[in-house]
Design a protein around this motif. Structure first.
Motif, PDB file in Angstrom:
ATOM      1  N   TYR A  33       1.229  -1.304  -0.009  1.00 35.12           N
ATOM      2  CA  TYR A  33      -0.182   0.234  -0.325  1.00 35.12           C
ATOM      3  C   TYR A  33       0.907   1.086   0.024  1.00 35.12           C
ATOM      4  O   TYR A  33       1.440   1.174   0.462  1.00 35.12           O
ATOM      5  CB  TYR A  33      -0.640   0.062   1.576  1.00 35.12           C
ATOM      6  CG  TYR A  33      -1.501  -1.649   1.402  1.00 35.12           C
ATOM      7  CD1 TYR A  33      -2.762  -1.493   0.868  1.00 35.12           C
ATOM      8  CD2 TYR A  33      -1.605  -2.809   2.390  1.00 35.12           C
ATOM      9  CE1 TYR A  33      -3.505  -2.613   0.446  1.00 35.12           C
ATOM     10  CE2 TYR A  33      -2.189  -3.011   2.142  1.00 35.12           C
ATOM     11  CZ  TYR A  33      -3.048  -3.588   1.288  1.00 35.12           C
ATOM     12  OH  TYR A  33      -4.012  -4.937   1.286  1.00 35.12           O
TER      13      TYR A  33
ATOM     14  N   GLU B 225      -4.571   3.554   3.399  1.00 34.26           N
ATOM     15  CA  GLU B 225      -5.086   2.543   2.305  1.00 34.26           C
ATOM     16  C   GLU B 225      -4.236   1.353   2.817  1.00 34.26           C
ATOM     17  O   GLU B 225      -5.842   0.335   2.837  1.00 34.26           O
ATOM     18  CB  GLU B 225      -4.676   2.563   1.464  1.00 34.26           C
ATOM     19  CG  GLU B 225      -4.637   3.521   0.110  1.00 34.26           C
ATOM     20  CD  GLU B 225      -3.357   3.659  -0.980  1.00 34.26           C
ATOM     21  OE1 GLU B 225      -2.840   2.429  -0.907  1.00 34.26           O
ATOM     22  OE2 GLU B 225      -3.656   3.778  -2.059  1.00 34.26           O
TER      23      GLU B 225
ATOM     24  N   GLN C 137      -7.889   0.384   5.317  1.00 31.85           N
ATOM     25  CA  GLN C 137      -8.267   0.382   4.912  1.00 31.85           C
ATOM     26  C   GLN C 137      -8.502  -1.237   3.776  1.00 31.85           C
ATOM     27  O   GLN C 137      -9.633  -2.045   4.201  1.00 31.85           O
ATOM     28  CB  GLN C 137      -8.958   0.329   3.693  1.00 31.85           C
ATOM     29  CG  GLN C 137     -10.436   1.293   3.403  1.00 31.85           C
ATOM     30  CD  GLN C 137     -10.834   1.910   2.206  1.00 31.85           C
ATOM     31  OE1 GLN C 137      -9.745   2.473   2.107  1.00 31.85           O
ATOM     32  NE2 GLN C 137     -12.680   2.217   2.488  1.00 31.85           N
TER      33      GLN C 137
END
Length: 50
Positions: free
Chosen positions: A23, A28, A31
């Motif tokens: 990521y 990010e 999530q």
């Protein structure tokens, strides 16, 4: 869709680092890599990388 749970102890430091490198941002990672993020947060493995 079947969701499989990782066994206890799966997210060690090396696996969390490997997952985090996928990521671009911490948000990010939070999530999209929820369980790895939670494990890294729980163990205090976050570091700032430039």
């Amino acid at each position: 869709m079947t969701i499989t749970k990782k066994p206890n102890g799966y997210w060690n430091k090396d696996r969390c680092v490997e997952e985090a490198l996928k990521y671009q941002t911490r948000s990010e990672f939070k999530q999209l890599g929820r369980s790895a993020f939670a494990s890294a947060q729980r163990h205090g493995w976050f570091v700032v990388v430039n």
